[in-house]
Scaffold this motif. Structure first.
Motif: not given
Length: 441
Positions: A252-261
């Motif tokens: 979930l953290k990696y997915t959220s970071a991808t969306i933010l980046l």
């Protein structure tokens, strides 16, 4: 075509979510078992309230594991020390006795229920304990995964005053024993035989025949009488119940970071650049650069941690946690503290000298406190500690008078004169084990 501020933000958000979905579905591996209805909190809580949830004995856990755990759990829940045959390390036993007496004095008891029981991945392959030898002792460890209900209730009325539920809990048990002479080779065979002679040659209590005992127990070949010795018995070093971290949280953290980046560079690009192809191309380039930069920073932190661990001879996080729990016993335990545990260890620094290793760690300390009004509270606090031990734990620095002087065994508490191997003549505890323990500074 130039987009408005709102159109640019919507486009950037949809684009970022699309990239996040691709990463989540095509790249990351998810543990879908966590999402099954049988693992939902209210379903687990309902199953834990059933009578059949009182035992850990299931087909998924071998009897040699479940029997050991059940014996300890029976002692912890009934508080019947006189009838218990559980063999424990001295510090661990004092912690258990402290909790039993505290609950008994307040008219309370502890009750544990389990469901969804299975062996952890590390133990499931061989369906056995994980075994290893270290510092003159043989060790074994098992982690059983289960949903756990840990209750404290009034002994007479049965009213529950506190309950902790671990929907995805882990139950850790670690034991050790003296290495048997027929399981390890000694270069000097005569020296080895002399050391074990008084433990292997015993007299049958029924018929008086002299017998060679090579294990915990045997039957007399002459009269069939049962004979048992505690010298080779497994003793419990550590027992802990804790919530297993959700492996999906990192995803979930990696997915959220991808969306933010993806969103941060895409929004200004599509808002300021009129050519959509160029805008997307620039946004993708910036996203890739930002992602690679963060991955590099994370990889560097992981490398730093691994390099710190490599600076420590025979580093083991489980052993470190066990030592911290033991070191805290004398200073932390109070008449109000029922139990405590340490987890989430983070190694922050290592300093080596010629004969000593000093480390700095950050960890979470969980405490269960019984207040005067019989109200139980749990609290978790982050702590930073410094610990040290011998740099080379296998070595005993003193070979002379310090070894042959009478000592108090750190494990069983008996006064003993160490043998040539530095071992207690009652429980087989090795001075090298104490030499390998981390001490709080």
């Amino acid at each position: 075509m130039k987009l408005t501020w709102s159109d640019a933000s919507v486009f950037a958000f949809v684009w970022a979510c699309a990239l996040g979905y691709i990463v989540a579905s095509r790249i990351l591996e998810w543990n879908f078992e966590r999402f099954l209805p049988s693992n939902w909190y209210f379903v687990v809580k309902k199953r834990l309230a059933q009578p059949e949830a009182k035992s850990l004995r299931t087909e998924k856990v071998p009897k040699k594991i479940s029997n050991v755990l059940e014996e300890l759990l029976t002692l912890m829940q009934t508080g019947n020390l006189q009838k218990s045959t559980v063999r424990m390390d001295r510090i661990f036993q004092e912690k258990v006795v402290h909790e039993i007496k505290l609950l008994e004095g307040r008219g309370l008891l502890r009750q544990l229920h389990f469901t969804n029981v299975k062996l952890s991945e590390g133990n499931a392959k061989k369906r056995d304990f994980r075994h290893w030898s270290d510092s003159g002792r043989e060790w074994r460890e098992v982690i059983v995964e289960a949903a756990v209900s840990d209750k404290y209730l009034h002994r007479d009325s049965g009213k529950v005053i506190h309950e902790s539920i671990y929907p995805h809990g882990s139950i850790l048990l670690r034991q050790s024993r003296h290495i048997r002479h027929n399981e390890v080779g000694e270069k000097d065979r005569q020296k080895e035989q002399r050391f074990y002679s008084k433990y292997s040659e015993i007299f049958c209590p029924s018929c008086g025949a002299q017998i060679q005992l090579k294990g915990d127990e045997t039957n007399c070949p002459y009269c069939g009488g049962f004979i048992q010795s505690n010298f080779y018995d497994w003793q419990i070093e550590d027992f802990m119940i804790y919530q297993t971290p959700d492996p999906n949280m990192d995803n979930l953290k990696y997915t959220s970071a991808t969306i933010l980046l993806s969103f941060l560079p895409t929004f200004p690009c599509v808002y300021l650049i009129t050519n959509m192809y160029i805008a997307i191309g620039v946004a993708m380039t910036l996203t890739i650069i930002l992602s690679l930069s963060l991955l590099w920073i994370r990889a560097r932190k992981i490398d730093e941690l691994e390099n710190l661990e490599k600076e420590i001879v025979r580093y083991d996080e489980g052993w470190l946690i066990s030592n911290i729990n033991e070191a805290l016993y004398k200073t932390l335990l109070t008449p109000e503290l029922l139990s405590y545990s340490v987890n989430n260890i983070k190694l922050k620094g290592v300093e080596n000298t010629s004969d000593k290793t000093t480390i700095s760690v950050e960890a979470m300390l969980k405490q269960t406190v019984l207040q005067n009004n019989k109200h139980i509270v749990t609290k978790s606090e982050k702590h930073n500690w410094k610990l040290c031990r011998s740099r080379y734990p296998n070595r005993i620095k003193s070979k002379g008078q310090a070894v042959v002087m009478e000592k108090e065994c750190p494990s069983c508490g008996a006064n003993y004169i160490p043998d040539n191997n530095g071992c207690c003549s009652y429980c087989g505890y090795s001075l090298q084990v104490d030499n390998a323990k981390w001490k709080l500074l």
